[in-house]
Design a protein around this motif. Structure first.
Motif, PDB file in Angstrom:
ATOM      1  N   ASP A   1      11.549  -8.249  32.337  1.00 14.78           N
ATOM      2  CA  ASP A   1      10.534  -7.685  31.462  1.00 14.78           C
ATOM      3  C   ASP A   1       9.558  -6.887  32.302  1.00 14.78           C
ATOM      4  N   GLY A   2       8.920  -5.936  31.674  1.00 13.94           N
ATOM      5  CA  GLY A   2       7.915  -5.186  32.394  1.00 13.94           C
ATOM      6  C   GLY A   2       7.739  -3.803  31.823  1.00 13.94           C
ATOM      7  N   ALA A   3       6.875  -3.047  32.474  1.00 11.53           N
ATOM      8  CA  ALA A   3       6.582  -1.697  32.034  1.00 11.53           C
ATOM      9  C   ALA A   3       7.760  -0.775  32.336  1.00 11.53           C
ATOM     10  N   LEU A   4       7.873   0.230  31.530  1.00 20.16           N
ATOM     11  CA  LEU A   4       8.937   1.210  31.696  1.00 20.16           C
ATOM     12  C   LEU A   4       8.590   2.142  32.852  1.00 20.16           C
ATOM     13  N   PRO A   5       9.458   2.204  33.887  1.00 15.92           N
ATOM     14  CA  PRO A   5       9.172   3.136  34.982  1.00 15.92           C
ATOM     15  C   PRO A   5       9.337   4.580  34.512  1.00 15.92           C
ATOM     16  N   GLY A   6       8.680   5.493  35.181  1.00 11.64           N
ATOM     17  CA  GLY A   6       8.762   6.895  34.821  1.00 11.64           C
ATOM     18  C   GLY A   6       9.854   7.623  35.587  1.00 11.64           C
ATOM     19  N   PHE A   7       9.895   8.953  35.393  1.00 11.34           N
ATOM     20  CA  PHE A   7      10.892   9.796  36.034  1.00 11.34           C
ATOM     21  C   PHE A   7      10.850   9.654  37.546  1.00 11.34           C
ATOM     22  N   TRP A   8       9.662   9.820  38.143  1.00  7.39           N
ATOM     23  CA  TRP A   8       9.559   9.837  39.597  1.00  7.39           C
ATOM     24  C   TRP A   8       9.817   8.481  40.216  1.00  7.39           C
ATOM     25  N   THR A   9       9.426   7.419  39.536  1.00  4.31           N
ATOM     26  CA  THR A   9       9.706   6.085  40.058  1.00  4.31           C
ATOM     27  C   THR A   9      11.209   5.851  40.130  1.00  4.31           C
ATOM     28  N   SER A  10      11.906   6.167  39.041  1.00  3.49           N
ATOM     29  CA  SER A  10      13.364   5.960  39.043  1.00  3.49           C
ATOM     30  C   SER A  10      14.066   6.954  39.969  1.00  3.49           C
ATOM     31  N   PHE A  11      13.497   8.146  40.152  1.00  5.56           N
ATOM     32  CA  PHE A  11      14.036   9.120  41.106  1.00  5.56           C
ATOM     33  C   PHE A  11      13.969   8.568  42.529  1.00  5.56           C
ATOM     34  N   TRP A  12      12.784   8.109  42.940  1.00  4.42           N
ATOM     35  CA  TRP A  12      12.596   7.631  44.312  1.00  4.42           C
ATOM     36  C   TRP A  12      13.316   6.317  44.573  1.00  4.42           C
TER      37      TRP A  12
END
Length: 195
Positions: free
Chosen positions: A101-112
């Motif tokens: 569970d947790g907050a949805l990561p964004g584009f750059w988080t999942s990119f890096w």
């Protein structure tokens, strides 16, 4: 390329793309918890990062082989060892896919995140050094296969996101049989890599 080599390449890449890994679990979790539409930025970031990692793997592997062509054999053996290790991990892993569970990561988080995803780095290096570079060192082929690897990986992530609700019950009920089947197919790949 022979049909045996192509079948081993496709078996390896599809199994690696479809078995649980950081990207697949993140795609599954994000789609289950936040819906496919809200997860599209996560999936896009993973795909963009995956593409860049595959191109960097191509550059690294191509440069390494260009400097010392004798490394092709060693990389093939290392790739086969990695595939056997992956088969062992899949065969002995549990069948439970837990999402966090947790907050949805964004584009750059999942990119890096792709830059610390050892599974896809080894996936790229193994596929290129075993299935491509022993047969051709033409940069066009190396880059083309890198793009294909990124596409297959992205499709694997998308499948996990789309089928997240269906895969969890399937793995919970038949996970052991699925894991053993996938592990056996990876052992076949490892053997084909060395022949």
């Amino acid at each position: 390329m022979t049909s045996t080599l192509v079948s081993a390449f496709l078996t390896y890449t599809l199994i690696t793309a479809m078995t649980p890994g950081p990207n697949n679990i993140l795609a599954l979790s994000a789609a289950n918890q936040h819906g496919l539409r809200r997860s599209s930025r996560v999936l896009a970031g993973m795909s963009a990062g995956f593409l860049l990692i595959m191109l960097l793997c191509a550059l690294f592997t191509f440069t390494l082989i260009s400097l010392s062509p004798a490394l092709v054999g060693w990389l093939s053996w290392a790739g086969a060892a990695y595939v056997l290790w992956l088969a062992w991990r899949i065969a002995t892993s549990g069948s439970n896919l837990s999402s966090t569970d947790g907050a949805l990561p964004g584009f750059w988080t999942s990119f890096w995140l792709q830059f610390v995803n050892v599974k896809i780095i080894l996936y790229g290096i193994t596929a290129l050094s075993t299935f491509v570079l022993p047969h051709t060192t033409e940069l066009v082929w190396v880059l083309g296969v890198s793009l294909l690897l990124a596409l297959i990986g992205t499709l694997g992530n998308l499948c996990w996101a789309l089928a997240g609700h269906l895969l969890q019950p399937l793995f919970q009920r038949h996970g052991r049989i699925l894991n053993l089947t996938l592990a056996a197919l990876l052992v076949y790949c490892a053997v084909r890599m060395l022949i």
